[in-house]
Design a protein around this motif. Structure first.
Motif, PDB file in Angstrom:
ATOM      1  N   LEU A  20      10.707 -19.931  21.263  1.00 39.50           N
ATOM      2  CA  LEU A  20      11.193 -19.096  22.326  1.00 39.50           C
ATOM      3  C   LEU A  20      12.820 -18.837  21.970  1.00 39.50           C
ATOM      4  CD1 LEU A  20       9.838 -21.152  25.484  1.00 39.50           C
ATOM      5  CD2 LEU A  20       9.775 -18.843  25.314  1.00 39.50           C
ATOM      6  N   VAL A  21      13.450 -19.807  21.314  1.00 44.73           N
ATOM      7  CA  VAL A  21      14.801 -19.466  20.932  1.00 44.73           C
ATOM      8  C   VAL A  21      15.219 -18.258  19.963  1.00 44.73           C
ATOM      9  CG1 VAL A  21      16.802 -20.392  20.001  1.00 44.73           C
ATOM     10  CG2 VAL A  21      15.839 -21.766  21.636  1.00 44.73           C
ATOM     11  N   ALA A  22      14.029 -18.272  18.994  1.00 48.46           N
ATOM     12  CA  ALA A  22      14.070 -17.212  18.039  1.00 48.46           C
ATOM     13  C   ALA A  22      13.762 -16.022  18.719  1.00 48.46           C
ATOM     14  CB  ALA A  22      13.105 -17.598  16.846  1.00 48.46           C
ATOM     15  N   ALA A  23      12.673 -15.914  19.548  1.00 52.50           N
ATOM     16  CA  ALA A  23      12.431 -14.599  20.071  1.00 52.50           C
ATOM     17  C   ALA A  23      13.515 -14.015  21.125  1.00 52.50           C
ATOM     18  CB  ALA A  23      11.115 -14.839  20.880  1.00 52.50           C
ATOM     19  N   THR A  36      16.497  -7.515  28.625  1.00 54.66           N
ATOM     20  CA  THR A  36      15.350  -8.390  27.956  1.00 54.66           C
ATOM     21  C   THR A  36      14.188  -8.799  29.091  1.00 54.66           C
ATOM     22  OG1 THR A  36      16.657  -9.014  26.254  1.00 54.66           O
ATOM     23  CG2 THR A  36      14.688 -10.420  26.473  1.00 54.66           C
ATOM     24  N   SER A  37      13.011  -8.705  28.948  1.00 57.49           N
ATOM     25  CA  SER A  37      12.053  -9.005  29.813  1.00 57.49           C
ATOM     26  C   SER A  37      11.373 -10.595  29.536  1.00 57.49           C
ATOM     27  CB  SER A  37      10.937  -7.941  29.709  1.00 57.49           C
ATOM     28  OG  SER A  37       9.772  -8.589  30.182  1.00 57.49           O
ATOM     29  N   CYS A  42       7.940 -14.032  26.151  1.00 57.06           N
ATOM     30  CA  CYS A  42       6.897 -15.072  26.184  1.00 57.06           C
ATOM     31  C   CYS A  42       5.921 -14.443  25.228  1.00 57.06           C
ATOM     32  CB  CYS A  42       6.353 -15.258  27.266  1.00 57.06           C
ATOM     33  SG  CYS A  42       7.626 -16.082  28.503  1.00 57.06           S
ATOM     34  N   THR A  43       5.660 -13.305  25.206  1.00 56.41           N
ATOM     35  CA  THR A  43       4.447 -12.610  24.473  1.00 56.41           C
ATOM     36  C   THR A  43       4.822 -12.692  22.854  1.00 56.41           C
ATOM     37  OG1 THR A  43       3.684 -11.192  26.172  1.00 56.41           O
ATOM     38  CG2 THR A  43       3.345 -10.385  23.801  1.00 56.41           C
ATOM     39  N   GLY A  50       5.013 -20.105  32.055  1.00 56.15           N
ATOM     40  CA  GLY A  50       5.324 -21.653  32.348  1.00 56.15           C
ATOM     41  C   GLY A  50       5.880 -22.365  31.262  1.00 56.15           C
ATOM     42  N   ALA A  51       5.754 -22.079  30.080  1.00 58.71           N
ATOM     43  CA  ALA A  51       6.607 -22.970  28.901  1.00 58.71           C
ATOM     44  C   ALA A  51       7.933 -22.673  29.016  1.00 58.71           C
ATOM     45  CB  ALA A  51       5.859 -22.472  27.682  1.00 58.71           C
TER      46      ALA A  51
END
Length: 200
Positions: A20-23, A36-37, A42-43, A50-51
């Motif tokens: 998540l941090v990298a994305a 940023t969506s 998440c995708t 939820g994560a």
């Protein structure tokens, strides 16, 4: 049997956070925080919405995690630069100049200098207190104790220097021609710091 399972869950949780941090870091640098969506994040990270909420609480919490990561990397660069100099005063001066040079990095420009202060507000100021002003204050106090710079209030001086460097970095980052602006900021920083020195 229970303990390995716990470790496995912990490892999976850490991996999810890291993805998540990298994305988020890539998306915030490319598109900016506002554009940023969360669903797209998440995708890209391969996790559920939820994560994201579970690990970071919100999109702002994810930005804070990204800022912590970038700030830690800048801190490592500054520490390495300081260690290259046997003279603590020369190390301090070099770190001030290296901080200015971070303003040329598009990722730092967008995330660290532009979006994070606007979005995180007081939390960003608290991070600055802990990660910038406090180390500056301690370094200046040591330089005063060894007679390398004139004696004054190290807390006040740290705030003045930090404010000057941050504002100069913002100016460089926003300049149409950042390299000439950086050269001017380097020159002005040398003039400012020379005024602190004492003859040994």
């Amino acid at each position: 049997m229970i303990e390995p399972a716990r470790r496995s869950r912990g490892e999976m949780s850490a991996a999810t956070s890291a993805r998540l941090v990298a994305a988020a870091r890539a998306a915030f640098a490319r598109d900016g925080f506002a554009s940023t969506s969360m669903d797209a994040l998440c995708t890209e990270a391969g996790v559920t919405r939820g994560a994201l909420y579970h690990h970071f609480g919100s999109k702002e919490g994810l930005l804070e995690a990204v800022v912590h990561q970038i700030d830690a990397e800048i801190g490592e660069r500054l520490d390495a630069e300081n260690q290259r100099h046997a003279d603590p005063w020369e190390g301090f001066r070099a770190c001030c100049h290296l901080w200015l040079e971070q303003a040329l990095d598009p990722e730092i420009q967008r995330i660290f200098l532009k979006d994070a202060p606007a979005v995180l507000g007081q939390r960003m100021r608290e991070m600055d207190e802990a990660n910038s002003i406090a180390p500056l204050r301690d370094a200046l106090a040591e330089l005063m104790d060894t007679g390398r710079i004139a004696r004054t209030d190290p807390e006040a001086l740290a705030r003045l220097i930090n404010g000057a460097l941050v504002d100069a970095a913002l100016w460089v980052a926003a300049a149409g021609e950042p390299q000439p602006a950086l050269a001017r900021a380097h020159s002005a920083t040398d003039t400012l710091l020379r005024g602190l020195g004492t003859q040994r």
